[in-house]
Design a protein around this motif. Structure first.
Motif, PDB file in Angstrom:
ATOM      1  N   ASP A  64       6.422 -63.138   1.581  1.00 29.14           N
ATOM      2  CA  ASP A  64       6.894 -63.459   0.263  1.00 29.14           C
ATOM      3  C   ASP A  64       6.280 -64.914  -0.181  1.00 29.14           C
ATOM      4  N   LYS A  87       4.805 -48.753  -0.614  1.00 25.73           N
ATOM      5  CA  LYS A  87       4.402 -49.492  -1.874  1.00 25.73           C
ATOM      6  C   LYS A  87       5.707 -49.343  -2.728  1.00 25.73           C
ATOM      7  N   SER A  88       6.768 -48.568  -2.264  1.00 22.68           N
ATOM      8  CA  SER A  88       7.853 -48.716  -3.068  1.00 22.68           C
ATOM      9  C   SER A  88       8.837 -49.828  -2.884  1.00 22.68           C
ATOM     10  N   LYS A  89       8.499 -50.468  -1.535  1.00 19.01           N
ATOM     11  CA  LYS A  89       9.576 -51.503  -1.229  1.00 19.01           C
ATOM     12  C   LYS A  89       9.762 -52.847  -2.016  1.00 19.01           C
ATOM     13  N   ALA A  90       8.354 -53.073  -2.371  1.00 20.21           N
ATOM     14  CA  ALA A  90       8.527 -54.570  -3.162  1.00 20.21           C
ATOM     15  C   ALA A  90       7.721 -54.458  -4.496  1.00 20.21           C
ATOM     16  N   SER A  91       7.966 -55.433  -5.173  1.00 20.99           N
ATOM     17  CA  SER A  91       7.337 -55.474  -6.401  1.00 20.99           C
ATOM     18  C   SER A  91       5.844 -55.496  -6.385  1.00 20.99           C
ATOM     19  N   SER A  92       5.298 -55.110  -7.448  1.00 21.60           N
ATOM     20  CA  SER A  92       3.832 -54.657  -7.354  1.00 21.60           C
ATOM     21  C   SER A  92       2.613 -55.373  -7.058  1.00 21.60           C
ATOM     22  N   LEU A 144       8.418 -54.986  12.384  1.00 22.92           N
ATOM     23  CA  LEU A 144       9.738 -54.895  12.002  1.00 22.92           C
ATOM     24  C   LEU A 144      10.644 -55.425  12.826  1.00 22.92           C
TER      25      LEU A 144
END
Lengths: 254, 383
Positions: free
Chosen positions: B246, B233-238, B282
């Motif tokens: 995207d 969860k930390s990689k992108a905006s919430s 990936l």
């Protein structure tokens, strides 16, 4: 009978033998084992330290590595390994969802602590840097993580944001960031626009890489030309075409 | 190559190995074929093509003017220069033709007696190839972007339909009912695809940046949603939690064995997913130009040793290695934008369509041997 089983894909790989050390215009990377760390260190030397009076650690962008190594997936894997070993930190720089900045962890800690000398927020920042998990793979932190895992109070979080180590992401979560990196972002975007403009204005919107490196830069371009060239090639804003006179950079219409 | 042939003769190698080596060699040497051409019937762009799976002989194409044409790809003239003729057409003069552009056409998977087409006139028609009259017409409330019939289904004959509405309708061919609805998306559904491995698994892609995988036997919602950050969860905006891309997701394609799923989105990225777990593998393909507002039809090779992905990219087709992500080559030859491409597994021929009504067939060239012999090598070893 000893029969070596080869992959079918190996039969179709072209392996050209190069005789002698004569280098013609087209210079390409050899197919040896890719050393990402050496490439990172080379790119770090292109970063202008004196421009920021040595307050910023050397920042390299992730896509600059794609311009040197062909296999993007391999580059990604190696970077993840380095991050898991705790040697490298990755940051969301903010101007593009896909752009990530890379800084060596030791560099980052040293510069942040040096920048905090004599400031009231020093103690909190030191505590934060110590609490950061050593292989830090997170780019952002949420409020309850800060409160529970790291045991920070609200006022301490405010101090961290003030000192620049955390940047607001949205209500209740923060990106990990580099203090004073706003200037870096500003100069970087300015320089990228200027270099892209130089390529676009050339005849047929293309220019030889060697010639671009020789050109006189305007005052907008504050970084080394090579730094910007690696950036625009890696981000696929220009196409890199090998020719007999060297590598040609052609502007790509978005 | 000679090594492969000798090994096959002596029995040291499996027959499949020679077949794969030859397929790979042909794909790697794909070029625009100057000898083969296809009849130009469509006046405007061609949106979709489908080659039937049984013989690989007939090709369907649907155009922006609502016209549907069936072509015969076989060359019985004995000459090298050959134009594929149109066998029959549902032209503008037909009483049953679609009013607006045809977005998807697909042959019935088991024989060429039937095909299904869906169009922006909010209908989906099931046609009888013999009489060229629709046997069944399904009406919808919004433009139909995409439909798909499962190529391996034995127990059901459902057509999954993606329209402007956020819900996916499943229409039953046998009974004509369409009560089965899959809810879960929040915006228009741009592409739907059945898995070629399990007949009950369906993948859907929507403009709300999400890709959901469903089991149609389940009463509750989707099995899982593809997440590009794999739960980190930390990689992108919430807001970007649980999204596959995207931007809008407009292309879906399973690999031939159904183990992997490829998705393309308007964020200019293509991602490869493990279709069983929904994990993002990936693999980094770099910038895959994608400006399509509708579905993007791209295809994966079948039967080659490293598989290749063919993606229409502007006026050329980009060929990527499936698992390495490297750009192998760009196939050039069209004058206008390429809208769709399809892979013919027996001849390794790639057919691409463009808005100018321009078709391109790209088999590699057999200069030293006549075409029949060359094709026999590929068909030789089917054990």
């Amino acid at each position: 009978m000893n029969r070596k089983r080869a992959l079918i894909s190996d039969t179709f790989k072209v392996k050209k033998r190069r005789y002698g050390t004569q280098k013609f215009g087209a210079v390409s990377d050899g197919d040896g084992p890719t050393d990402i760390r050496a490439t990172l260190e080379y790119l770090m030397t292109l970063f202008p330290r004196r421009l920021f009076n040595d307050t910023l650690p050397q920042i390299v962008l992730k896509h600059q590595l794609y311009s040197i190594h062909n296999d993007k997936t391999l580059v990604d894997k190696e970077l993840n390994k380095l991050r898991e070993r705790g040697e490298l930190l990755m940051f969301q720089l903010g101007f593009d969802a896909d752009t990530f900045g890379l800084v060596f962890a030791s560099d980052y800690k040293a510069k942040v602590l040096a920048g905090e000398e004599g400031r009231a927020t020093r103690a909190t920042v030191e505590k934060f840097l110590q609490k950061l998990p050593s292989p830090c793979t997170d780019l952002s932190f949420t409020k309850d993580k800060m409160l529970r895992e790291f045991l920070f109070t609200d006022s301490e979080i405010t101090q961290l944001v003030k000192s620049g180590v955390l940047t607001v992401r949205d209500a209740g979560s923060w990106w990990l960031s580099i203090p004073n990196s706003g200037k870096f972002t500003k100069y970087f975007i300015q320089g990228r626009k200027a270099v892209l403009g130089m390529v676009k204005k050339s005849k047929y919107s293309e220019v030889l890489k060697a010639e671009l490196e020789e050109r006189r830069t305007t005052s907008h371009v504050k970084f080394h030309m090579k730094y910007h060239i690696h950036d625009i090639v890696g981000a696929e804003l220009v196409e890199s075409i090998p020719t007999t006179s060297g590598i040609l950079l052609r502007f790509v219409e978005p | 190559m000679l090594g492969f042939l000798t090994a096959r003769q002596a029995g040291l190698d499996d027959p499949l190995r020679l077949r794969r080596a030859e397929s790979t060699r042909r794909v790697l040497s794909l070029k625009l074929n100057p000898d083969r051409d296809v009849d130009r019937i469509h006046g405007n762009g061609i949106n979709t093509i489908d080659i039937e799976a049984i013989e690989g002989r007939y090709m369907l194409s649907g155009g922006a003017d609502g016209v549907i044409v069936v072509y015969d790809l076989e060359n019985y003239s004995g000459k090298l220069q050959y134009t594929c003729k149109a066998v029959c057409t549902v032209g503008r003069s037909s009483k049953y033709v679609h009013k607006f552009s045809v977005e998807t056409v697909q042959w019935y998977p088991y024989d060429t007696g039937m095909f299904v087409s869906s169009s922006f006139d909010k209908t989906m028609k099931v046609w009888d190839t013999e009489t060229l009259k629709p046997a069944e017409v399904f009406q919808f409330e919004g433009n139909v972007y995409s439909h798909h019939l499962s190529p391996i289904a034995r127990k059901h004959s459902l057509i999954a339909v993606g329209t402007k509405e956020p819900k996916i309708q499943l229409c039953d061919l046998k009974s004509g009912s369409r009560i089965h609805v899959l809810q879960g998306h929040r915006a228009e559904v741009l592409s739907v695809r059945w898995s070629p491995r399990y007949e009950h698994i369906l993948a859907t892609a929507s403009a709300d940046s999400k890709v959901k995988v469903w089991d149609v036997r389940r009463a509750s919602g989707s099995l899982f949603t593809l997440d590009q950050h794999n739960g980190d969860k930390s990689k992108a905006s919430s807001e970007a939690v649980n999204t596959a891309h995207d931007g809008r997701v407009n292309g879906l394609c399973f690999t031939g064995d159904g183990l992997y799923l490829l998705t393309t989105g308007t964020d200019d990225r293509m991602r490869l997913w493990n279709s069983a777990t929904g994990e993002n593998t990936l693999v980094n393909y770099g910038k895959v130009c994608n400006e399509s507002r509708k579905r993007l039809q791209f295809t994966v090779s079948r039967g080659c040793s490293p598989e290749f992905v063919f993606v229409p990219c502007g006026s050329s087709v980009a060929v990527y290695g499936l698992h390495t992500g490297e750009l192998v080559t760009m196939l050039r030859g069209h004058y206008n934008n390429v809208d769709c491409c399809e892979f013919h597994p027996d001849y390794q021929v790639r057919h691409t369509k463009a808005p100018g009504g321009d078709y391109s067939l790209l088999p590699d060239e057999f200069k030293d041997e006549p075409v029949e012999q060359g094709c026999d090598v590929a068909k030789l070893t089917i054990s």
